[in-house]
Design an enzyme around this catalytic site. Sequence first.
Site, PDB file in Angstrom:
ATOM      1  N   LYS A 261       0.712  -1.084  -0.194  1.00 38.04           N
ATOM      2  CA  LYS A 261       0.048   0.012  -0.141  1.00 38.04           C
ATOM      3  C   LYS A 261       0.690   1.263  -0.067  1.00 38.04           C
ATOM      4  CE  LYS A 261      -4.115  -1.604   1.978  1.00 38.04           C
ATOM      5  NZ  LYS A 261      -5.391  -1.471   3.223  1.00 38.04           N
TER       6      LYS A 261
ATOM      7  N   ASP B  23     -10.204   3.040   1.670  1.00 34.09           N
ATOM      8  CA  ASP B  23     -10.511   2.386   3.133  1.00 34.09           C
ATOM      9  C   ASP B  23     -11.064   3.655   3.962  1.00 34.09           C
ATOM     10  OD1 ASP B  23      -9.246   0.092   2.685  1.00 34.09           O
ATOM     11  OD2 ASP B  23      -7.197   0.582   3.095  1.00 34.09           O
TER      12      ASP B  23
END
Length: 265
Positions: free
Chosen positions: A65, A100
């Site tokens: 990420k 997210d």
Amino acid sequence: MDVYGLIGNPVGHSLSPPMHEAGYEALGLDARYVTFEPPADSGAEAIEAAETLGIDGLNVTIPFKQDVLTAVDPAPLAERIGAVNTVDFTGKTPTGYNTDAVGAVRALAHHDVSLSGTAVVVGAGGAGRAVAFGLADEGLSVKIANRTASKADGLAAEVPNASGHGLDSLSGLLADADILVNCTSVGMEEDETPVPADALHGDLAVLDAVYTPIETRLLRDAAAAGATTVDGAWMLLYQGVEAFERWTGEDAPVDRMNSQLREHL
Ligand code: ATR
């Protein structure tokens, strides 16, 4: 055919393929969602390779990420969070998003939780960063509590309208809070909770980012205290829904994706 997918290492038990493919099927889209497991240090190369191959969109998970930030044009929120979990290849250069943050916000909104007041975010790792920025951008005052208090302080200095604390402050913080989000791994595959049960109350909405088990000890305690509970599968669902909508430009068939996800949990 459009090709979407996920890079991670490991990606073995990902729930994303059935969730996304249920969405394609419901909308009659000619698309597939596949998983890739590049070597741990090659996130940026994987993005370049995906672009070369003509892949349309990728989700990104641990450990890539942060690494993929150098290979994409990050959207402002992804840049502030310092992590990308969704890459869109349909523009001139790959664009990196962090869904997210929005995933947590939409999971709460789905349960009619009012996005105002004060939120307590427990945890200051990757998930905690995303959720803290996401809730702060909605206008909430954000209290970040972490086992390592210095990490909470560091994050709070970056997030608007936020403060950092140790876990020993949780009871005091929760007395005046409207929303609690667990972003630690505590409760995953274990009957533990990072939050004292007697600190929970009926005016709280509690979201647990942990979804294995689906009903964590924290959510059980929260329900017993009369709080609104939102399980981690909702957050997982909505980060996927947000990616799906960015890639396809269509409203995601949320109910179908949700039922497919829960069938595979
Ligand atoms: P993620 O990307 O899922 O957020 P992470 O970046 O490794 O994972 O962060 C894990 C979070 O869980 C951290 O906030 C960590 O606290 P520390 O910063 O003090 O390490 C928290 N955490 C993990 N195990 C914990 C435990 N047993 N008790 C309390 N907090 C814990």
